[in-house]
Scaffold this active site. Structure first.
Site, PDB file in Angstrom:
ATOM      1  N   ASN A  10       0.869  -1.185   0.000  1.00 39.74           N
ATOM      2  CA  ASN A  10       0.000   0.000   0.000  1.00 39.74           C
ATOM      3  C   ASN A  10       0.903   1.231   0.000  1.00 39.74           C
ATOM      4  OD1 ASN A  10      -1.908   1.967   0.353  1.00 39.74           O
ATOM      5  ND2 ASN A  10      -2.278   1.530   2.515  1.00 39.74           N
ATOM      6  N   LYS A  12       0.016   4.266  -0.352  1.00 43.69           N
ATOM      7  CA  LYS A  12      -0.657   5.470   0.181  1.00 43.69           C
ATOM      8  C   LYS A  12      -0.412   6.650  -0.760  1.00 43.69           C
ATOM      9  CE  LYS A  12       0.298   3.569   4.705  1.00 43.69           C
ATOM     10  NZ  LYS A  12      -0.053   3.665   6.094  1.00 43.69           N
ATOM     11  N   HIS A  96      -9.647   1.167   4.493  1.00 43.72           N
ATOM     12  CA  HIS A  96      -8.381   1.349   5.218  1.00 43.72           C
ATOM     13  C   HIS A  96      -8.614   2.310   6.388  1.00 43.72           C
ATOM     14  CE1 HIS A  96      -4.266   2.557   6.107  1.00 43.72           C
ATOM     15  NE2 HIS A  96      -3.899   1.432   5.529  1.00 43.72           N
ATOM     16  N   GLU A  98      -6.990   4.706   7.497  1.00 42.03           N
ATOM     17  CA  GLU A  98      -6.770   6.135   7.187  1.00 42.03           C
ATOM     18  C   GLU A  98      -7.994   6.716   6.498  1.00 42.03           C
ATOM     19  OE1 GLU A  98      -2.983   5.635   5.225  1.00 42.03           O
ATOM     20  OE2 GLU A  98      -2.121   5.084   7.166  1.00 42.03           O
ATOM     21  N   GLU A 168      -5.938  -4.970  10.527  1.00 38.76           N
ATOM     22  CA  GLU A 168      -4.955  -3.904  10.708  1.00 38.76           C
ATOM     23  C   GLU A 168      -5.286  -3.102  11.965  1.00 38.76           C
ATOM     24  OE1 GLU A 168      -2.722  -2.846   7.024  1.00 38.76           O
ATOM     25  OE2 GLU A 168      -4.472  -1.569   6.964  1.00 38.76           O
ATOM     26  N   GLY A 174       1.844   2.322  10.660  1.00 34.51           N
ATOM     27  CA  GLY A 174       2.791   3.424  10.492  1.00 34.51           C
ATOM     28  C   GLY A 174       3.437   3.888  11.790  1.00 34.51           C
ATOM     29  N   SER A 213       2.962  -2.006  10.579  1.00 31.65           N
ATOM     30  CA  SER A 213       4.388  -1.939  10.898  1.00 31.65           C
ATOM     31  C   SER A 213       5.153  -3.228  10.618  1.00 31.65           C
ATOM     32  CB  SER A 213       4.585  -1.495  12.350  1.00 31.65           C
ATOM     33  OG  SER A 213       4.110  -0.175  12.515  1.00 31.65           O
ATOM     34  N   GLY A 235       4.736   1.444   4.839  1.00 31.37           N
ATOM     35  CA  GLY A 235       6.074   2.045   4.796  1.00 31.37           C
ATOM     36  C   GLY A 235       7.163   1.147   4.206  1.00 31.37           C
TER      37      GLY A 235
HETATM   38  C1  PEP Z   1      -0.953   0.113   5.826  1.00 28.80           C
HETATM   39  O1  PEP Z   1      -0.786   1.091   5.120  1.00 28.80           O
HETATM   40  O2  PEP Z   1      -1.992  -0.529   5.734  1.00 28.80           O
HETATM   41  C2  PEP Z   1       0.091  -0.254   6.781  1.00 28.80           C
HETATM   42  C3  PEP Z   1      -0.029  -1.382   7.437  1.00 28.80           C
HETATM   43  O3  PEP Z   1       1.130   0.614   6.921  1.00 28.80           O
HETATM   44  P1  PEP Z   1       2.519   0.304   7.697  1.00 28.80           P
HETATM   45  O4  PEP Z   1       3.037  -0.985   7.151  1.00 28.80           O
HETATM   46  O5  PEP Z   1       3.391   1.479   7.338  1.00 28.80           O
HETATM   47  O6  PEP Z   1       2.212   0.223   9.139  1.00 28.80           O
END
Ligand code: PEP
Length: 253
Positions: A10, A12, A96, A98, A168, A174, A213, A235
């Site tokens: 992802n 983003k 998601h 976000e 998630e 993040g 993460s 990330g």
């Molecule tokens: C995500 O964008 O769904 C995500 C899990 O981000 P990260 O891996 O940066 O925590």
């Protein structure tokens, strides 16, 4: 232990067209064979068509990060399922955290997005997860149950079976704070129970990813979890070396 993991990048709101090009150039030199894992890239809308060109004739798949439920019309800034399909995307992330936290997505709008994706032949990657407050109040399983029941309302079991689910925890996205394996196992088990309760056939077969993460240094012990069918990675998927390392590790299990 799995024959095949699903690894979703992802991106983003990251990467211009030029940056997508540099990533793919580097990545293709790091991944020289067809991985056992299914690898899906979800770049921003602006790069979907370009990425489709780069990924054509590879084993990698393309997905979008959101979809609007209407077919067309006066919805400035929105993108329909049919439009996504016309770029070559075959997957779409829905709900998601976000989107839920920053852009007002609710279980009801998630439900409409899922229906739009499914009826247009896109495979949704449905995100669910609790906030830190909900976890501290021991509400995690209630929240997951509510998000699933409301989000899947009116969707046939046949269609539910096509969805990829992604647990998630909001507090892990993040933040560098990955959920512990026992927490992940517990919630993934619960997701399967909720799906069973909805009468979904073969919910053992349904893919449930973990996201939050995950990186090249902490993925190893998660690959060993029976309940985890893959990962949604933010990330750590932005860097070609790191994402390639994650893919390589997923082969060695
Ligand atoms: C995500 O964008 O769904 C995500 C899990 O981000 P990260 O891996 O940066 O925590």
């Amino acid at each position: 232990m799995k024959d095949q993991y699903i690894l979703v990048a992802n991106w983003k709101m990251n990467k211009t067209i030029e940056e997508c090009g540099s990533f793919v150039d580097k990545f293709m030199n790091l991944i020289l064979h067809k991985p056992k894992s299914k690898v899906i890239f979800c770049p921003p809308f602006s790069a979907l068509l370009y990425m489709d060109g780069l990924l054509k004739d590879t084993s990698f798949d393309l997905g979008a990060q959101n979809v609007y439920w209407e077919k067309e019309g006066a919805f400035t800034g929105e993108v329909s399922a049919e439009m996504l399909k016309s770029t070559g995307a075959t997957y779409v992330i829905v709900g998601h955290s976000e989107r839920r936290q920053l852009f007002g997505d609710t279980d009801e709008s998630v439900n409409k997005r899922l229906k739009a994706a499914l009826s247009n032949g896109l495979t949704p990657i449905m995100c669910i997860g609790e906030t830190i407050k909900e976890r501290k109040n021991e509400n995690t399983l209630d929240v997951i149950g509510r998000q699933l029941k409301n989000g899947l309302d009116g969707i046939s079991n046949l269609d539910i079976e096509k969805i990829i689910f992604a647990y998630e925890p909001v507090w892990a996205i993040g933040t560098g704070e990955r959920a512990e394996p026992n927490m992940i196992d517990e919630v993934h088990n619960d997701i399967r129970k909720v799906l069973n309760g909805l009468g979904v056939d073969g919910s053992d077969e349904i893919a449930i990813l973990y996201g939050g993460s995950v990186n090249q240094n902490n993925i190893k012990e998660l690959l060993e979890l029976n309940e985890v069918n893959g990962f949604l990675i933010g990330g750590a998927s932005l860097d070609a070396d790191e994402y390639a390392s994650i893919i390589h590790q997923s082969e060695q299990i």
